[in-house]
Design an enzyme around this catalytic site. Structure first.
Site, PDB file in Angstrom:
ATOM      1  N   ASP A 175       0.855  -1.198   0.000  1.00 60.42           N
ATOM      2  CA  ASP A 175       0.000   0.000   0.000  1.00 60.42           C
ATOM      3  C   ASP A 175       0.890   1.246   0.000  1.00 60.42           C
ATOM      4  OD1 ASP A 175       0.917  -0.477   2.637  1.00 60.42           O
ATOM      5  OD2 ASP A 175      -0.616   0.842   3.454  1.00 60.42           O
ATOM      6  N   ASP A 188       0.284 -17.276  -4.216  1.00 63.19           N
ATOM      7  CA  ASP A 188       1.063 -16.319  -5.015  1.00 63.19           C
ATOM      8  C   ASP A 188       0.130 -15.654  -6.016  1.00 63.19           C
ATOM      9  OD1 ASP A 188       2.984 -14.800  -6.191  1.00 63.19           O
ATOM     10  OD2 ASP A 188       3.818 -16.423  -7.422  1.00 63.19           O
ATOM     11  N   GLU A 194       1.818 -10.042   0.601  1.00 63.98           N
ATOM     12  CA  GLU A 194       2.236  -8.648   0.521  1.00 63.98           C
ATOM     13  C   GLU A 194       3.714  -8.561   0.900  1.00 63.98           C
ATOM     14  OE1 GLU A 194      -0.378  -5.981   2.552  1.00 63.98           O
ATOM     15  OE2 GLU A 194       0.648  -4.186   1.831  1.00 63.98           O
ATOM     16  N   HIS A 212       1.309  -8.705  -3.543  1.00 61.45           N
ATOM     17  CA  HIS A 212       0.230  -7.735  -3.299  1.00 61.45           C
ATOM     18  C   HIS A 212       0.911  -6.369  -3.162  1.00 61.45           C
ATOM     19  CE1 HIS A 212      -3.736  -6.494  -1.714  1.00 61.45           C
ATOM     20  NE2 HIS A 212      -3.054  -5.730  -0.879  1.00 61.45           N
TER      21      HIS A 212
END
Ligand code: 9MR
Ligand code: ZN
Length: 547
Positions: free
Chosen positions: A162, A519, A528, A473
């Site tokens: 993120d 994955d 992530e 991720h």
């Protein structure tokens, strides 16, 4: 796939293991030279096995029955065929097998930089425009904005997949990197192809400075540290420069302030030799943060205000951050108040933890390796005894595990790579403290885990290993239009504790914990990357690279 091995390569001088999940015990290892002289046997050759195989054992975390092949006796560098149960893989034994890896793990932090452009010159195909360069507005506890508090807090690293930036994880990641530098500095050079390369300062320090400059901006005038800066909700899977939502700043918290005091004090020590003015600025900021903690003793744990979705990084106690900060501050100032604080808390904290929440391990490293002679012998001896006991527990976990992993079956939760690497750090330091190689050998198995000797068979570092995971991720890796993910990212790994929607929908619920991994880009819970998973990997890799 029944051969689980370190896909990056084995150091000729160090122990070498692989784990087999096949039914039989038929296994051989040959290199090119041996292959040239090999004559197939005539008749029954079922028992051909030129390596030592352990008896089969049941591995609780994976549900696998496994055998370990120990080929430590092979020390000639080269490519080897490991053939077992009708399958073959190529294993490499080579000098300096972890040097490129160590560099890539450090360079991954450059790819996480926020608030600047990543030009092609340094980022290659992963280049992108400037992101998150605006000011941030303070959010009140009720979730409303305080329009009078608008702060310039540009810079730092994106936390993970993120685009949030959070102080507690930042402090810990910086410290892991700085300890890697302090303990294993000969492995670091000034050639990572980042903008500062060639400035005469090792690039690991150049990279940490980028984060530290941002952390300094997150400090309020009274010394407290804002907890984090992020958009209201996690961004969609877009490039960072496309994430143009308003930036929200979150209130000053105790653990962020104490963690910052620690990391900034440590940094002041490390940068002193290169840039005295920067070192003094860091130290002044660290002391101000410490003073803020003393002036505000009533602990208020952080919880996310309502109706938003960035990482919370809530912590129920800052005693460990204060222990760590007191150690770092005492090491650089020699002031009695920090020594008192250090001694006061030493017994109450877990000195073997190196995570974003539990941080006292860094304080212990400071005592052992930085200022041992400034502390009295009894204090050091008792701290060391507890630390080595923790290393023994990790060693026991490693011995109980079929894959030689320092994690119990119940440990495969969010970011399971962290306790595994944490325990590798503990065992590495125990080896440095006691000289006992059993700790080093067990730590090596955790690096092997990272690089493929695990139940999933994936290497958990992008770009490293024949079966490296490919779909982190990680927003830029998804959105950049480049096939390969950004290199050098470490996956959080199997997580049975709290599966995300994609993991729940596609992993059978009775899957063993060490295999609860996907994955696949949507799997936030198992795939992530995060700066504080990369940073302990840097430490462990740097150690093995330094041997
Ligand atoms: O690493 C964090 C882990 O310990 C928590 O269990 C998890 C769920 O709250 O959050 C992890 O941190 C994430 C953070 O909240 C936001 N950025 C990505 C982090 C890694 O998944
Ligand atoms: Zn950004």
């Amino acid at each position: 796939m029944s051969i689980h091995y370190n896909q990056t390569g084995y150091d000729p001088r160090l122990p070498k293991k692989a784990v087999l999940t096949g039914k039989g015990a038929h296994c051989m290892i040959l290199n090119e030279r041996m292959l040239g002289t090999y004559r197939p046997q005539t008749g029954a050759d079922e028992n051909i096995c030129n390596v030592i195989l352990s008896p089969a054992v049941y591995d609780e975390a994976s549900g696998d029955t496994v055998r370990t092949v120990d080929f430590s006796a092979f020390s000639e560098p080269g490519k080897y065929y490991l053939i077992a149960d009708g399958e073959s893989v190529i294993i490499e034994i080579k000098e300096k097998p972890y040097h490129a890896l160590s560099n890539a793990l450090v360079k991954s932090f450059y790819y996480q930089r926020c608030g600047c452009e990543l030009p092609e010159k340094y980022a290659g195909p992963y280049h992108h425009g400037i992101c998150h360069a605006g000011k941030a507005t303070l959010v009140k506890n009720d979730g409303e904005l305080d329009m009078d508090t608008v702060v310039d807090c540009v810079g730092g690293w994106h936390d993970a997949g993120d685009y949030g930036r959070y102080i507690a994880p930042a402090a810990v990641a910086v410290s892991h990197l700085l300890y890697s530098y302090e303990l294993f500095y000969p492995v670091y050079q000034d050639q990572l192809n980042i903008p500062e390369s060639g400035n005469g300062i090792p690039d690991i320090l150049n990279e940490c400075r980028y984060e530290l400059e941002w952390m300094l901006r997150m400090q309020r005038a009274d010394g407290g540290l804002y907890h984090k800066v992020a958009t209201r909700y996690f961004a969609k899977f877009i490039m960072p420069e496309q994430d143009t939502d308003d930036l929200w700043l979150f209130r000053v918290t105790h653990c962020s302030t104490a963690g910052f005091a620690a990391a900034a004090a440590q940094a002041s020590r490390v940068y002193r030799a290169y840039d005295a003015a920067f070192a003094s600025k860091l130290l002044e900021a660290a002391i101000k943060a410490w003073d803020w903690m003393e002036a505000n003793p009533a602990f208020e744990p952080f919880v996310n205000p309502p109706n938003l979705s960035s990482g919370a990084y809530g912590d129920s106690s800052c005693e460990d951050e204060l222990f760590w900060a007191s150690a770092e501050l005492y090491s650089v100032t020699g002031e009695a108040r920090y020594l008192d604080a250090l001694k006061k808390r030493a017994d109450a904290v877990d000195v073997s933890k190196f995570g974003w929440r539990d941080t006292a391990g860094m304080g212990a490293l400071c005592c052992f390796f930085v200022m041992r002679n400034k502390l009295d012998g009894d204090f050091i001896a008792s701290l060391q005894k507890r630390f080595v006991q923790a290393a023994d527990s990790s060693l026991t976990l490693t011995q109980k595990s079929g894959y030689h992993t320092a994690l119990g079956a119940d440990g495969y939760r969010w970011g399971s790579i962290l306790p595994i690497l944490n325990n590798a750090i503990v065992m590495i330091c125990a080896c440095l403290l006691t000289g006992e190689m059993k700790y080093r050998n067990a730590a090596q198995n955790q690096l092997d885990y990272l690089l493929g000797m695990n139940a999933t068979g994936y290497s958990f570092v992008t770009g490293f290993g024949k079966r490296a995971f490919r779909f982190p991720h990680h927003r830029p890796s998804y959105a950049d239009g480049v096939d390969d993910p950004v290199p050098g990212l470490v996956s959080g790994g199997p997580n049975k504790g709290h599966p995300d929607g994609a993991a729940k929908m596609t992993i059978p619920p009775d899957t063993a914990p060490a295999k609860f991994y996907l994955d696949f880009t949507p799997s936030a819970s198992s795939n992530e990357n995060a700066i504080y998973w990369n940073s302990p990997a840097v430490f462990v890799t740097a150690y093995f690279d330094s041997l």
